[in-house]
Design a protein around this motif. Structure first.
Motif, PDB file in Angstrom:
ATOM      1  N   THR A   1      28.403 -29.242 -14.433  1.00  0.00           N
ATOM      2  CA  THR A   1      28.510 -28.382 -15.617  1.00  0.00           C
ATOM      3  C   THR A   1      29.891 -28.501 -16.250  1.00  0.00           C
ATOM      4  O   THR A   1      30.019 -28.583 -17.478  1.00  0.00           O
TER       5      THR A   1
ATOM      6  N   THR B   1      30.567 -29.951 -19.966  1.00  0.00           N
ATOM      7  CA  THR B   1      31.283 -29.115 -20.939  1.00  0.00           C
ATOM      8  C   THR B   1      32.505 -29.843 -21.482  1.00  0.00           C
ATOM      9  O   THR B   1      32.748 -29.874 -22.697  1.00  0.00           O
TER      10      THR B   1
ATOM     11  N   MET C   1      27.728 -19.971 -21.737  1.00  0.00           N
ATOM     12  CA  MET C   1      27.477 -21.248 -21.056  1.00  0.00           C
ATOM     13  C   MET C   1      26.014 -21.669 -21.215  1.00  0.00           C
ATOM     14  O   MET C   1      25.715 -22.831 -21.517  1.00  0.00           O
TER      15      MET C   1
ATOM     16  N   LEU D   1      24.936 -25.093 -23.247  1.00  0.00           N
ATOM     17  CA  LEU D   1      24.205 -26.195 -22.629  1.00  0.00           C
ATOM     18  C   LEU D   1      22.809 -26.385 -23.208  1.00  0.00           C
ATOM     19  O   LEU D   1      22.167 -27.408 -22.962  1.00  0.00           O
TER      20      LEU D   1
ATOM     21  N   VAL E   1      19.834 -29.578 -20.454  1.00  0.00           N
ATOM     22  CA  VAL E   1      19.857 -28.480 -19.480  1.00  0.00           C
ATOM     23  C   VAL E   1      19.167 -27.265 -20.093  1.00  0.00           C
ATOM     24  O   VAL E   1      19.778 -26.505 -20.858  1.00  0.00           O
TER      25      VAL E   1
ATOM     26  N   LEU F   1      21.101 -31.995 -15.551  1.00  0.00           N
ATOM     27  CA  LEU F   1      22.546 -32.179 -15.720  1.00  0.00           C
ATOM     28  C   LEU F   1      22.913 -33.661 -15.707  1.00  0.00           C
ATOM     29  O   LEU F   1      23.684 -34.129 -16.550  1.00  0.00           O
TER      30      LEU F   1
ATOM     31  N   MET G   1      28.200 -22.453 -12.227  1.00  0.00           N
ATOM     32  CA  MET G   1      28.106 -23.104 -13.531  1.00  0.00           C
ATOM     33  C   MET G   1      29.019 -22.428 -14.547  1.00  0.00           C
ATOM     34  O   MET G   1      29.668 -23.092 -15.366  1.00  0.00           O
ATOM     35  N   THR G   2      29.075 -21.100 -14.483  1.00  0.00           N
ATOM     36  CA  THR G   2      29.885 -20.369 -15.456  1.00  0.00           C
ATOM     37  C   THR G   2      31.369 -20.697 -15.313  1.00  0.00           C
ATOM     38  O   THR G   2      32.056 -20.978 -16.304  1.00  0.00           O
TER      39      THR G   2
ATOM     40  N   TYR H   1      32.196 -24.148 -16.440  1.00  0.00           N
ATOM     41  CA  TYR H   1      32.278 -24.119 -17.903  1.00  0.00           C
ATOM     42  C   TYR H   1      33.620 -23.532 -18.352  1.00  0.00           C
ATOM     43  O   TYR H   1      34.300 -24.079 -19.235  1.00  0.00           O
TER      44      TYR H   1
END
Length: 541
Positions: free
Chosen positions: A2, A6, A79, A83, A88, A196, A526-527, A530
């Motif tokens: 991720t 990003t 996020m 995405l 995703v 991803l 993931m957050t 990001y």
């Protein structure tokens, strides 16, 4: 991945170094749930930051880190939307309650997201680079199925629509095997990793697999790269703007495992063998430190184990498919229950340790013939098509009577007989007066809604009777490198280490060893990946 995706979308050049020979770690083997409150997939007006913050305060308590919580609630929904312009894609589960369903601020749905199924064939020759799911979570030697697929397959003989959909699934699998080593319809965590990776490929990024990161390179107190070693070279990989650690946490690091996990040390884990704490170790060497004061230093799940014909070991996590269904009890060596079978998997693992003096490590899942035919049991599939093999291997223990089963298990037969009698009374009344099995919306959702009066407690009456041995298994680290709200690793003195970030299980979990909902590891991972990429790109507002 991720963070890399990003960064690419923000104009950065990225390099991904993967220790394993395949792409995708624990996420590939998981359900792939992502806990992101108040996202674009939530019903408008049904959730809010205030409601979620209340829920986390009620469940995580004083261990909750306000700075990280605020960053997660602000950037998690962003996020997901960011995405959505890539491959995703997510959707909200129709119903997936938070685990502490009675706590203030809990929701029945909307926070837990699942990745959409993904066509792995679109990866072409690179499909083989993805980590395969556990074979025991596939059918026909390589066809992935989720809960919806299982329901269709089991109902195919009774329902024309289910028959048609099942036929399509199986026909596609046959065609897949003409080109690939397994089925290409990916679901759950495999679908998330596939999506991803597909998005990264479209941006021209190739993941460097089989590459160990052995240390960090600094210049003027800033991390500017990593030391790498693979079968081609030993050298440096420079990083002009920053390094993000996301190696899966400390779980298989021998010394950290012994010092951070309780006794008796968990023997089994469903985590990939390559998760050996490399990121945490080099983060500590660079001046970082790991957190403390967590409710648990890892996240737990009950697991059963079986040696495959090739000599490898299957560690099977008991998440949702059997534990909470009506007609199964979990007992200690005295034949007595010690927990609600339908509680969340982390709480179940905690209960095994809390009651260990009673002989709950291992414990035993006990059921009857009707249960194993309808729901399966661990690696036994519904309809019990592979039951005889697993009995002969010793994975499943069989007894014509409860007394005979207890004798085979070497547990107290009088205790087990009394417990089965009590369970049958609970099945009739619908009320478990000891442990409250089926007491809230989360537990009832784990049960069988067709079973009355309570979806969870069910009878154990029809012989023969069956059991499997179950152990506590760690499914991920909670303790990790302490970071700030931007995912920057903090120095043991004070302040961030310039150029060094951590996310996922390498980062000290904002949940602090509490497991409030499905996907509370992947969602924050993931957050903060990001967030780290945005911070590196200088775009955090």
């Amino acid at each position: 991945m991720t963070a890399a995706l990003t960064g690419l979308m923000l104009g950065l050049k990225v390099k991904i170094l993967e220790k394993s020979e395949v792409i995708g770690g624990t996420t590939s083997l998981s359900a792939g749930s992502v806990w992101i409150p108040n996202s674009m997939h939530s019903t408008p007006g049904a959730d809010s930051d205030k409601k979620t913050r209340t829920y986390l305060r009620k469940t995580v308590g004083n261990r909750l880190k306000p700075e990280l919580c605020d960053a997660f609630l602000k950037h998690g929904p962003a996020m997901i939307r960011f995405l959505s312009d890539t491959d995703v894609k997510f959707r909200a589960y129709p119903k997936h309650p938070d685990y502490f369903a009675d706590a203030e601020g809990a929701t029945l749905s909307g926070r837990a997201l699942e990745p959409l199924p993904f066509n792995g064939a679109s990866l072409g020759a690179d499909f083989h680079r993805l980590r395969d799911p556990l074979p025991e979570f596939t059918i026909l030697g390589g066809r992935m199925v989720d809960r919806d697929d299982i329901a269709k397959l089991l109902n195919a003989a009774q329902n024309l629509s289910s028959f048609a959909q099942s036929s399509q699934l199986l026909a596609r699998y046959v065609l897949d095997r003409l080109r690939f080593h397994r089925g290409t319809r990916l679901v759950m965590g495999n679908a998330l990793v596939g999506r991803l990776y597909s998005s990264l490929r479209k941006q021209g990024v190739r993941v460097d697999t089989g590459t160990n990161v052995t240390g960090l390179t600094k210049e003027n107190n800033k991390v500017i790269g990593v030391e790498i070693k693979n079968n081609r070279q030993t050298g440096l990989a420079l990083a002009k703007h920053g390094v993000i650690l996301a190696s899966g946490g400390f779980s298989r690091h021998p010394e950290l495992r012994r010092s951070l996990l309780p006794e008796p040390l968990a023997q089994f884990s469903p985590l990939p063998e390559t998760i050996t704490g490399d990121g945490v170790s080099i983060g500590i060497d660079a001046g970082g430190f790991i957190g403390n004061g967590h409710a648990e230093n890892c996240f737990w799940t009950p697991v059963s184990v079986r040696k495959r014909k090739d000599g490898s070991m299957t560690v099977f996590p008991h998440f949702v498919l059997d534990r909470g269904k009506p007609g199964l009890i979990a007992v200690d060596r005295n034949g007595r229950r010690f927990v609600s079978e339908a509680t969340d998997y982390h709480s179940f693992g905690k209960a095994m340790y809390a009651n260990k003096t009673r002989g709950t490590i291992p414990c035993y899942f006990v059921c009857d013939y009707n249960f194993i035919q309808k729901y399966g049991l661990g690696m036994v599939r519904p309809r019990a098509s592979n039951l005889s093999n697993l009995v002969s291997e010793g994975y499943v223990v069989k007894g014509e009577t409860i007394t005979a089963l207890a004798k085979e298990l070497r547990i107290d037969s009088h205790g087990l007989l009394a417990e089965v009698k009590t369970q049958n009374e609970y099945a009739q009344s619908g009320v478990d007066t000891e442990f409250g099995n089926g007491r809230n919306s989360y537990e009832r959702n784990l049960g069988d809604h067709r079973h009355r009066p309570n979806p969870c407690p069910g009878p154990i009456k029809k012989p023969p009777f069956f059991a499997i041995k179950v152990y506590p298994g760690d499914l991920g680290a909670s303790i990790g490198l302490v970071t700030d709200k931007n995912a920057q690793v903090i120095k043991s003195g004070n302040g961030p280490i310039s150029g060094l970030y951590a996310c996922g299980s390498d980062m000290d979990s904002m949940m602090a060893g509490v497991y409030p909902g499905p996907g509370i590891t992947i969602g924050p991972a993931m957050t903060f990946g990001y967030i780290a990429a945005k911070h590196i790109a200088g775009n955090i507002s």
